[in-house]
Design a protein around this motif. Structure first.
Motif, PDB file in Angstrom:
ATOM      1  N   ASP A  93       2.439  13.013  -8.933  1.00 54.35           N
ATOM      2  CA  ASP A  93       2.208  13.336  -7.526  1.00 54.35           C
ATOM      3  C   ASP A  93       2.971  12.347  -6.657  1.00 54.35           C
ATOM      4  O   ASP A  93       2.499  11.249  -6.387  1.00 54.35           O
ATOM      5  CB  ASP A  93       0.708  13.296  -7.211  1.00 54.35           C
ATOM      6  N   GLY A  94       4.182  12.718  -6.230  1.00 60.25           N
ATOM      7  CA  GLY A  94       5.074  11.827  -5.519  1.00 60.25           C
ATOM      8  C   GLY A  94       4.561  11.306  -4.195  1.00 60.25           C
ATOM      9  O   GLY A  94       5.009  10.274  -3.717  1.00 60.25           O
ATOM     10  N   ASP A  95       3.607  12.009  -3.561  1.00 59.23           N
ATOM     11  CA  ASP A  95       3.151  11.533  -2.258  1.00 59.23           C
ATOM     12  C   ASP A  95       1.865  10.718  -2.333  1.00 59.23           C
ATOM     13  O   ASP A  95       1.420  10.158  -1.332  1.00 59.23           O
ATOM     14  CB  ASP A  95       2.992  12.698  -1.280  1.00 59.23           C
ATOM     15  N   LEU A  96       1.263  10.581  -3.497  1.00 60.75           N
ATOM     16  CA  LEU A  96       0.056   9.775  -3.659  1.00 60.75           C
ATOM     17  C   LEU A  96       0.469   8.307  -3.723  1.00 60.75           C
ATOM     18  O   LEU A  96       1.341   7.936  -4.502  1.00 60.75           O
ATOM     19  CB  LEU A  96      -0.675  10.179  -4.944  1.00 60.75           C
ATOM     20  N   THR A  97      -0.125   7.471  -2.864  1.00 59.69           N
ATOM     21  CA  THR A  97       0.284   6.073  -2.775  1.00 59.69           C
ATOM     22  C   THR A  97      -0.811   5.128  -3.260  1.00 59.69           C
ATOM     23  O   THR A  97      -1.964   5.530  -3.448  1.00 59.69           O
ATOM     24  CB  THR A  97       0.626   5.683  -1.327  1.00 59.69           C
ATOM     25  N   VAL A  98      -0.431   3.875  -3.411  1.00 61.36           N
ATOM     26  CA  VAL A  98      -1.382   2.825  -3.766  1.00 61.36           C
ATOM     27  C   VAL A  98      -2.517   2.792  -2.747  1.00 61.36           C
ATOM     28  O   VAL A  98      -3.685   2.666  -3.108  1.00 61.36           O
ATOM     29  CB  VAL A  98      -0.669   1.454  -3.849  1.00 61.36           C
ATOM     30  N   GLY A  99      -2.182   2.929  -1.470  1.00 59.86           N
ATOM     31  CA  GLY A  99      -3.203   2.931  -0.428  1.00 59.86           C
ATOM     32  C   GLY A  99      -4.220   4.041  -0.595  1.00 59.86           C
ATOM     33  O   GLY A  99      -5.380   3.896  -0.192  1.00 59.86           O
ATOM     34  N   ASP A 100      -3.804   5.147  -1.209  1.00 58.47           N
ATOM     35  CA  ASP A 100      -4.711   6.274  -1.442  1.00 58.47           C
ATOM     36  C   ASP A 100      -5.692   6.013  -2.583  1.00 58.47           C
ATOM     37  O   ASP A 100      -6.805   6.525  -2.561  1.00 58.47           O
ATOM     38  CB  ASP A 100      -3.912   7.545  -1.782  1.00 58.47           C
ATOM     39  N   ALA A 124       0.819  -1.210   0.000  1.00 58.71           N
ATOM     40  CA  ALA A 124       0.000   0.000   0.000  1.00 58.71           C
ATOM     41  C   ALA A 124       0.856   1.266   0.000  1.00 58.71           C
ATOM     42  O   ALA A 124       0.416   2.323  -0.440  1.00 58.71           O
ATOM     43  CB  ALA A 124      -0.935  -0.010   1.211  1.00 58.71           C
ATOM     44  N   SER A 125       2.084   1.153   0.462  1.00 56.47           N
ATOM     45  CA  SER A 125       2.976   2.318   0.564  1.00 56.47           C
ATOM     46  C   SER A 125       3.639   2.715  -0.755  1.00 56.47           C
ATOM     47  O   SER A 125       4.246   3.790  -0.853  1.00 56.47           O
ATOM     48  CB  SER A 125       4.061   2.036   1.602  1.00 56.47           C
ATOM     49  N   LEU A 126       3.528   1.892  -1.784  1.00 60.75           N
ATOM     50  CA  LEU A 126       4.123   2.183  -3.087  1.00 60.75           C
ATOM     51  C   LEU A 126       3.514   3.468  -3.653  1.00 60.75           C
ATOM     52  O   LEU A 126       2.308   3.687  -3.547  1.00 60.75           O
ATOM     53  CB  LEU A 126       3.817   1.010  -4.032  1.00 60.75           C
ATOM     54  N   THR A 127       4.332   4.329  -4.267  1.00 59.31           N
ATOM     55  CA  THR A 127       3.773   5.542  -4.881  1.00 59.31           C
ATOM     56  C   THR A 127       3.055   5.164  -6.172  1.00 59.31           C
ATOM     57  O   THR A 127       3.307   4.097  -6.754  1.00 59.31           O
ATOM     58  CB  THR A 127       4.860   6.581  -5.209  1.00 59.31           C
ATOM     59  N   VAL A 128       2.188   6.039  -6.632  1.00 63.07           N
ATOM     60  CA  VAL A 128       1.452   5.783  -7.869  1.00 63.07           C
ATOM     61  C   VAL A 128       2.424   5.689  -9.049  1.00 63.07           C
ATOM     62  O   VAL A 128       2.253   4.843  -9.930  1.00 63.07           O
ATOM     63  CB  VAL A 128       0.373   6.865  -8.108  1.00 63.07           C
ATOM     64  N   GLN A 129       3.467   6.502  -9.062  1.00 63.44           N
ATOM     65  CA  GLN A 129       4.470   6.428 -10.124  1.00 63.44           C
ATOM     66  C   GLN A 129       5.170   5.073 -10.093  1.00 63.44           C
ATOM     67  O   GLN A 129       5.370   4.444 -11.128  1.00 63.44           O
ATOM     68  CB  GLN A 129       5.504   7.555  -9.982  1.00 63.44           C
ATOM     69  N   GLU A 130       5.536   4.603  -8.907  1.00 67.03           N
ATOM     70  CA  GLU A 130       6.177   3.290  -8.794  1.00 67.03           C
ATOM     71  C   GLU A 130       5.217   2.177  -9.223  1.00 67.03           C
ATOM     72  O   GLU A 130       5.624   1.205  -9.854  1.00 67.03           O
ATOM     73  CB  GLU A 130       6.637   3.047  -7.351  1.00 67.03           C
ATOM     74  N   LEU A 131       3.948   2.335  -8.885  1.00 65.70           N
ATOM     75  CA  LEU A 131       2.941   1.362  -9.306  1.00 65.70           C
ATOM     76  C   LEU A 131       2.846   1.308 -10.822  1.00 65.70           C
ATOM     77  O   LEU A 131       2.841   0.213 -11.407  1.00 65.70           O
ATOM     78  CB  LEU A 131       1.567   1.710  -8.717  1.00 65.70           C
ATOM     79  N   ARG A 161      -7.243  11.767  -3.462  1.00 65.42           N
ATOM     80  CA  ARG A 161      -7.167  10.490  -2.779  1.00 65.42           C
ATOM     81  C   ARG A 161      -8.544   9.832  -2.771  1.00 65.42           C
ATOM     82  O   ARG A 161      -9.548  10.497  -2.953  1.00 65.42           O
ATOM     83  CB  ARG A 161      -6.657  10.681  -1.364  1.00 65.42           C
ATOM     84  N   LEU A 162      -8.566   8.527  -2.517  1.00 60.64           N
ATOM     85  CA  LEU A 162      -9.813   7.776  -2.507  1.00 60.64           C
ATOM     86  C   LEU A 162     -10.835   8.428  -1.596  1.00 60.64           C
ATOM     87  O   LEU A 162     -12.004   8.529  -1.936  1.00 60.64           O
ATOM     88  CB  LEU A 162      -9.555   6.333  -2.062  1.00 60.64           C
ATOM     89  N   VAL A 193      -5.120  -0.219 -13.337  1.00 57.80           N
ATOM     90  CA  VAL A 193      -4.881   0.896 -14.251  1.00 57.80           C
ATOM     91  C   VAL A 193      -6.011   1.911 -14.116  1.00 57.80           C
ATOM     92  O   VAL A 193      -5.782   3.120 -14.129  1.00 57.80           O
ATOM     93  CB  VAL A 193      -4.785   0.365 -15.700  1.00 57.80           C
ATOM     94  N   THR A 194      -7.230   1.431 -13.959  1.00 55.90           N
ATOM     95  CA  THR A 194      -8.379   2.329 -13.819  1.00 55.90           C
ATOM     96  C   THR A 194      -8.226   3.218 -12.592  1.00 55.90           C
ATOM     97  O   THR A 194      -8.568   4.402 -12.639  1.00 55.90           O
ATOM     98  CB  THR A 194      -9.683   1.519 -13.732  1.00 55.90           C
ATOM     99  N   ASP A 195      -7.709   2.679 -11.492  1.00 54.76           N
ATOM    100  CA  ASP A 195      -7.499   3.501 -10.303  1.00 54.76           C
ATOM    101  C   ASP A 195      -6.480   4.604 -10.568  1.00 54.76           C
ATOM    102  O   ASP A 195      -6.645   5.730 -10.102  1.00 54.76           O
ATOM    103  CB  ASP A 195      -7.031   2.627  -9.127  1.00 54.76           C
ATOM    104  N   ILE A 196      -5.434   4.273 -11.330  1.00 53.53           N
ATOM    105  CA  ILE A 196      -4.440   5.292 -11.686  1.00 53.53           C
ATOM    106  C   ILE A 196      -5.087   6.377 -12.537  1.00 53.53           C
ATOM    107  O   ILE A 196      -4.960   7.567 -12.244  1.00 53.53           O
ATOM    108  CB  ILE A 196      -3.242   4.671 -12.440  1.00 53.53           C
TER     109      ILE A 196
END
Length: 158
Positions: free
Chosen positions: A96-103, A19-26, A66-67, A53-56
Motif C-alpha cells: 500500500d504505497g500511500d500508507l505511511t509511518v504516521g498512519d 512520519a511521512s515515510l511509507t510503510v514499504q520504505e520503513l 490506518r491507525l 515490526v508489530t505495527d507493520i
C-alpha cells in the motif's frame, strides 16, 4: 562507586524515521539497519511516536487500515519485537504505497530520563512489557536501552 544510571549504559545512536515515510520504505529501513523499531519524528525533529515490526504486521493483517481505523487497544505502548527479514517482508505483501509511518505508528511513547537508575529502567520496562525504552534528557531523545543491555550488565557482573 555509585549505581549505574541510564546514561551509563544507553546506546547513543538512535535511528529515527519521519512520519511521512511509507510503510514499504520503513520495512526496507528496518531490514537494512537490522532493527525492529524506531522512534518517529515530525518534520521539525520532534518525537511523536514509535513504529515497530508489530505495527507493520498489524496494518497488513488488518488490510492496510490506518491507525484511526483500528481499535483503541492497539494504541498501547509495546516492545519492539523481533526484526524482519527480506522473506518476511515479501510474505507480508507490504504494497500500500500511500500508507505511511504516521498512519501505523503508536503515538504513546514511553521514555525514561537519562538520570534514572538501571533498576528504575528495568521496572519501567517490566511494567510496560517493553523490550526497549527511549532515554531522554531535557525532553530530547539521547539514547536507547534494550533488555539485552540490561542482561549484559548481569553477564558482566558474573
Amino acid at each position: 562507586m555509585s549505581p549505574q544510571i541510564a546514561r551509563d549504559i544507553m546506546r547513543k545512536m538512535v535511528m529515527a524515521v519521519p512520519a511521512s515515510l511509507t510503510v514499504q520504505e520503513l520495512a526496507t529501513f528496518l531490514i537494512d539497519h537490522e532493527i525492529s523499531g524506531a522512534p518517529v519524528e515530525d518534520s521539525s525533529g520532534g518525537l511523536i511516536g514509535v513504529v515497530t515490526v508489530t505495527d507493520i504486521t498489524n496494518s497488513v493483517s488488518m488490510g492496510g487500515k490506518r491507525l484511526s481505523d483500528r481499535s483503541p487497544d492497539n494504541e498501547e505502548a509495546h516492545g519492539w519485537e523481533d526484526s524482519l527479514s527480506l522473506e518476511d517482508i515479501d510474505e507480508l505483501h507490504v504494497e500500500d504505497g500511500d500508507l505511511t509511518v504516521g498512519d501505523i505508528m503508536t503515538s504513546t511513547v514511553l521514555t525514561a530520563d537519562a538520570s534514572n537508575s538501571v533498576a528504575k529502567l528495568a521496572e519501567i520496562m517490566l511494567e510496560a512489557h517493553l523490550h526497549r525504552v527511549l532515554i531522554t534528557e531535557n525532553e530530547s531523545v539521547v539514547g536507547i536501552v534494550t533488555s539485552s543491555d540490561l542482561l549484559r550488565l548481569l553477564v558482566d557482573e558474573a
